[in-house]
Structure formats: C-alpha cells, structure tokens
Design a protein around this motif. Structure first.
Motif, mmCIF file in Angstrom:
data_model
loop_
_atom_site.group_PDB
_atom_site.id
_atom_site.type_symbol
_atom_site.label_atom_id
_atom_site.label_comp_id
_atom_site.label_asym_id
_atom_site.label_seq_id
_atom_site.Cartn_x
_atom_site.Cartn_y
_atom_site.Cartn_z
ATOM 1 N N ALA A 140 27.476 37.269 39.553
ATOM 2 C CA ALA A 140 27.989 37.700 40.854
ATOM 3 C C ALA A 140 28.410 36.504 41.694
ATOM 4 C CB ALA A 140 26.925 38.519 41.577
ATOM 5 N N TYR A 141 27.597 35.474 41.678
ATOM 6 C CA TYR A 141 27.947 34.295 42.469
ATOM 7 C C TYR A 141 29.185 33.600 41.915
ATOM 8 C CZ TYR A 141 27.910 29.781 44.677
ATOM 9 O OH TYR A 141 28.307 28.662 45.374
ATOM 10 N N ASP A 142 29.274 33.500 40.578
ATOM 11 C CA ASP A 142 30.440 32.867 39.967
ATOM 12 C C ASP A 142 31.728 33.547 40.402
ATOM 13 O OD1 ASP A 142 29.014 30.949 38.637
ATOM 14 O OD2 ASP A 142 28.753 32.146 36.822
ATOM 15 N N THR A 143 31.676 34.844 40.562
ATOM 16 C CA THR A 143 32.877 35.581 40.955
ATOM 17 C C THR A 143 33.164 35.426 42.449
ATOM 18 O OG1 THR A 143 32.531 37.211 39.196
ATOM 19 C CG2 THR A 143 33.945 37.871 41.035
ATOM 20 N N LEU A 144 32.143 35.620 43.266
ATOM 21 C CA LEU A 144 32.367 35.651 44.718
ATOM 22 C C LEU A 144 32.488 34.262 45.333
ATOM 23 C CD1 LEU A 144 29.925 38.537 45.761
ATOM 24 C CD2 LEU A 144 32.341 38.667 45.132
ATOM 25 N N SER A 145 32.049 33.222 44.624
ATOM 26 C CA SER A 145 32.120 31.878 45.204
ATOM 27 C C SER A 145 33.512 31.272 45.084
ATOM 28 C CB SER A 145 31.101 30.950 44.514
ATOM 29 O OG SER A 145 31.413 30.829 43.135
ATOM 30 N N ASP A 146 34.348 31.853 44.252
ATOM 31 C CA ASP A 146 35.719 31.359 44.116
ATOM 32 C C ASP A 146 36.656 32.310 44.866
ATOM 33 O OD1 ASP A 146 38.462 31.562 42.447
ATOM 34 O OD2 ASP A 146 37.639 29.523 42.363
ATOM 35 N N PRO A 147 37.386 31.842 45.871
ATOM 36 C CA PRO A 147 38.225 32.736 46.696
ATOM 37 C C PRO A 147 39.213 33.557 45.873
ATOM 38 C CG PRO A 147 38.018 30.586 47.727
ATOM 39 C CD PRO A 147 37.402 30.471 46.373
ATOM 40 N N GLN A 148 39.840 32.951 44.857
ATOM 41 C CA GLN A 148 40.831 33.673 44.066
ATOM 42 C C GLN A 148 40.173 34.776 43.242
ATOM 43 O OE1 GLN A 148 43.232 31.163 41.611
ATOM 44 N NE2 GLN A 148 44.422 32.864 40.743
ATOM 45 N N ARG A 149 39.057 34.450 42.583
ATOM 46 C CA ARG A 149 38.348 35.446 41.784
ATOM 47 C C ARG A 149 37.780 36.552 42.668
ATOM 48 N NH1 ARG A 149 40.086 34.658 36.652
ATOM 49 N NH2 ARG A 149 39.922 32.462 36.084
ATOM 50 N N HIS A 171 28.782 43.274 42.797
ATOM 51 C CA HIS A 171 28.358 41.877 42.994
ATOM 52 C C HIS A 171 27.773 41.641 44.386
ATOM 53 C CE1 HIS A 171 29.682 40.883 39.123
ATOM 54 N NE2 HIS A 171 30.954 40.525 39.369
ATOM 55 N N TYR A 172 28.315 42.309 45.374
ATOM 56 C CA TYR A 172 27.798 42.126 46.740
ATOM 57 C C TYR A 172 26.382 42.675 46.851
ATOM 58 C CZ TYR A 172 32.565 40.893 48.142
ATOM 59 O OH TYR A 172 33.786 40.279 48.270
ATOM 60 N N GLU A 173 26.154 43.842 46.210
ATOM 61 C CA GLU A 173 24.805 44.422 46.226
ATOM 62 C C GLU A 173 23.839 43.533 45.444
ATOM 63 O OE1 GLU A 173 24.985 48.367 44.760
ATOM 64 O OE2 GLU A 173 26.165 49.147 46.448
ATOM 65 N N THR A 174 24.322 42.985 44.340
ATOM 66 C CA THR A 174 23.467 42.115 43.529
ATOM 67 C C THR A 174 22.957 40.930 44.344
ATOM 68 O OG1 THR A 174 24.638 42.740 41.518
ATOM 69 C CG2 THR A 174 23.364 40.696 41.455
ATOM 70 N N LEU A 175 23.839 40.337 45.147
ATOM 71 C CA LEU A 175 23.449 39.195 45.978
ATOM 72 C C LEU A 175 22.827 39.624 47.305
ATOM 73 C CD1 LEU A 175 26.464 36.743 45.432
ATOM 74 C CD2 LEU A 175 24.210 36.672 44.368
ATOM 75 N N GLY A 176 22.984 40.906 47.662
ATOM 76 C CA GLY A 176 22.404 41.384 48.911
ATOM 77 C C GLY A 176 23.167 40.918 50.135
ATOM 78 N N VAL A 177 24.501 40.838 50.026
ATOM 79 C CA VAL A 177 25.317 40.416 51.166
ATOM 80 C C VAL A 177 26.381 41.477 51.421
ATOM 81 C CG1 VAL A 177 24.975 37.962 50.708
ATOM 82 C CG2 VAL A 177 26.920 39.132 49.665
ATOM 83 N N GLY A 199 39.813 44.002 40.284
ATOM 84 C CA GLY A 199 39.881 43.200 39.068
ATOM 85 C C GLY A 199 38.496 42.886 38.549
ATOM 86 N N ALA A 200 38.491 42.298 37.362
ATOM 87 C CA ALA A 200 37.198 41.997 36.741
ATOM 88 C C ALA A 200 36.550 40.761 37.335
ATOM 89 C CB ALA A 200 37.390 41.811 35.236
ATOM 90 N N GLY A 201 37.354 39.947 38.001
ATOM 91 C CA GLY A 201 36.781 38.714 38.544
ATOM 92 C C GLY A 201 36.508 37.748 37.435
ATOM 93 N N GLY A 202 35.260 37.425 37.217
ATOM 94 C CA GLY A 202 34.908 36.543 36.101
ATOM 95 C C GLY A 202 34.483 35.181 36.572
ATOM 96 N N MET A 203 34.446 34.265 35.641
ATOM 97 C CA MET A 203 33.939 32.918 35.901
ATOM 98 C C MET A 203 34.986 32.105 36.628
ATOM 99 S SD MET A 203 31.262 31.017 35.422
ATOM 100 C CE MET A 203 30.396 31.704 34.038
ATOM 101 N N GLY A 204 34.746 31.770 37.872
ATOM 102 C CA GLY A 204 35.721 31.041 38.678
ATOM 103 C C GLY A 204 35.479 29.556 38.662
ATOM 104 N N GLY A 205 36.498 28.826 39.154
ATOM 105 C CA GLY A 205 36.375 27.382 39.254
ATOM 106 C C GLY A 205 35.302 26.964 40.217
#
Length: 364
Positions: A50-59, A4-10, A67-73
């Motif tokens: 990628a953003y849905d996962t990384l934008s939520d601190p818990q996910r 996900h980090y590579e996908t967003l380039g961060v 973990g798989a992460g997934g769709m966060g709040g």
C-alpha cells in the motif's frame, strides 16, 4: 483486494507526510523481526504494498482512477525500513555534501615558569590543511563547476527493485558513479587534486593566559585543519607543559624556594636580596632563625588563572654549618659552647621540623 488507504488507516486526501507517518507506525508493529505472529508477515506485506503505491504520486493517481498502481519509484527501501525502527527522519536523505568539517589538531607547547607568571604571547607554527586558494574549496579547476550526475539525476543514490520473501522490495544504495555526491567533477583543481584543501605550514598567534599549568589544554575554535570540499575548519588544542625551574618549585599558584644562610646570619639576622622570576626579592631574616624556618613573601608567586591576584613565595631557610675551621675559629666556638652550657643531644618532640618540611616541599 483491500483498499490501500484502509490498509494504512489514512483518508483518501492524506498528504505524503501523513502516508509515510502511518506506514512507519504500522511497520514498527508488524515487521517480522518484531512481531513473530504468522499473520504479521502478510499484514506487513500488505502495508508495504500500500505504501509503495501511495507514496509515488504517479502510481497513486493511477490507483485513484482504478489502476493497479504497483511498485512506484517512491517505494520504501531497506534504508527507509531502518528509519522506521531506528528513528530516521521523514525527509529524503538526498546527496551527501562534499564539504566536511576538518579534523581537530593537538599541539604540545612548552613554557618556562617565567612565562607562566604573567602570561605570554607565542607564535605557534603548525603543519595543517588550508583551504585551496586556487579553487577556493570548490575542488574544481578555475572556470569550471560540477555537473549533475546523470545516473542518479542528482539524488546521490539509486533505487533498485528486488524480490524477497515478503514480496517486491526497493533497495537504496549510494550512486557508484558520483559516490553519493549527486554531481561529478570532470575537471578537478590541479593544485589540490580535487580535495579543496592543501597541506601547508602556518603561524598562529596565541596569547597564553597567566597561571596555566602542565596538562591544561587551550581551546582555539576554528584553528584546526580546513575541511575537504570547502568545509569548516576543525579546532586547535594547545596542551601546556611547564618546564621545571632550577631554583623555584611551583605549588599551585605559590612558588617555593630553598635559601642557604650562614650560621652567623641565622644567629644575628640579616637583610639580603635574591633573584626572582620577575625581579629582585628582598628578604629580612630575623635573629635566631632556625633551620627549616619559612619566610612568606606575599604576591610574588604565580598569577591566578582567572584573576589578577598572585600567589605567594615561600622561602625555606637552610642554615649552613661550617665544616672547615681554623684554630682561632675553633677556640671562639668552644668558648661560646662553654658560655652557652653543654647540652647532650636528645630527641625532639616537634614532629613538623626541618626534615618533614623539606620533604613536603622538595620531595627529598
């Protein structure tokens, strides 16, 4: 599965602001409405996931630990997508405020020409909205306060996950329970019915400057309607209308008047006074005055709007010719005609005589 980090380039230690900034940049480039290429839709889906996962601190924490992460709040909803394409801010929209600015008010104010010369003071009565004195604009009954909405936890909006052709998408909508305010008023003020303002009539003191004219508007900031929910007042605009005067006509900052004099006063001259808008006005009429002659009296016009200087009074003289003469008067005038020498009527070469001047001044 791509990182996900590579996908967003961060980097893996990127802040939330950096993650969201990266997503906005990629979303503008890859969104199907912008990029019709077939692979763009798949890339946009991966970027959104990628953003849905990384934008939520818990996910994000779960993802960092394998973990798989997934769709966060904290997922990106339709509103955030609109922000990406139409310049929305990076911060949360949050609940909307009950306090709103009040509407502006427009009042038409009639003035006489006398009041315009030096300015005047008026007490203007307006029907408007004023802040409720019982609740002081809070909208709540005295001794109570709003409670946080439990449906949106004070956010003023609720998020729901739906599936689309691009995959799971989080939509954001105003909370129906609190109407987007983030709190609920269980006991509204009885005087204003929870509006924070009441209708009232109030008197506003206004100082009208000298020199105003019809069509001008005076701007009075903060004298308009009180805003709902304790919001600031709007502004008040006073539209000026100067009533016509039976004697004087306004021409900018000058005044114009028509004065009738007798034939003998035109011949021999005279001194007289006429009533002005601000006191008597002395007129010295020279001998040999012709119909349509103009007398200019300085500083007896309107005061300039932005200075203390005044315009002039322009007096057009109209010679009154007698229509009823007794026998003695007729004899004297015939004798004068004989002494003066009979003259046949002829066209005048003066193109700016009596009639053109009167038409220019009085429109008649």
């Amino acid at each position: 599965m791509a990182d996900h980090y590579e996908t967003l380039g961060v980097s893996r230690d990127a802040t939330q602001a950096e993650i969201k900034k990266a997503y906005l940049k990629l979303a503008r480039k890859l969104h199907p409405d912008v990029n019709p290429e077939p692979e763009a839709a798949e890339q946009f889906k991966a970027v959104t996931e990628a953003y849905d996962t990384l934008s939520d601190p818990q996910r994000r924490q779960q993802y960092d630990h394998g973990g798989a992460g997934g769709m966060g709040g904290g997922g990106f909803g339709f509103g955030d997508i609109f922000d990406a394409f139409f310049g929305g801010g990076a911060g949360s929209r949050g609940p909307r405020s009950r306090a709103q600015r009040g509407q502006d008010a427009l009042i038409r104010l009639d003035l006489t020409l006398d009041e315009v010369i030096f300015g005047t003071h008026k007490d203007v009565e307006v029907g408007t909205a004023e802040r409720c004195e019982v609740c002081d604009g809070t909208c709540c009954a005295p001794g109570t306060s709003p409670r946080m909405c439990t449906d949106c936890n004070g956010a003023g909006e609720v998020r729901r996950q739906v599936r689309s052709v691009l995959g799971p998408v989080v939509t954001t909508a105003p909370c129906e329970v609190c109407q987007g305010y983030g709190d609920v008023i269980d006991q509204p003020c009885g005087d204003c019915h929870g509006q924070g303002r009441v209708r009232a009539r109030t008197t506003i003191p206004v100082d009208i400057p000298a020199g105003v004219d019809s069509g001008m508007r005076l701007h009075m900031p903060g004298y308009g309607e009180a805003g709902p929910g304790g919001g600031p007042n709007g502004d008040l605009y006073l539209e000026i209308r100067v009533r016509e005067h039976e004697t004087f006509t306004r021409e900018g900052d000058n005044l114009a008047a028509l004065v009738e004099i007798s034939m003998m006063d035109a011949v021999f001259g005279t001194s007289t006074t006429i009533p002005g808008l601000d006191g008597e006005i002395a007129l010295d009429i020279p001998a040999g005055t012709q119909p349509g002659d103009l007398l200019r009296i300085p500083d007896r016009g309107i005061t300039h709007l932005r200075s203390n200087k005044r315009g002039d009074l322009e007096v057009t003289l109209q010679v009154r010719i007698p229509t009823k003469l007794d026998a003695r008067q007729k004899d004297l005038l015939r004798e004068f005609q004989t002494l003066d020498g009979a003259q046949d009527p002829k066209l005048s070469t003066q193109k700016h005589g009596l009639f053109s001047r009167l038409r220019g001044k009085f429109g008649r």
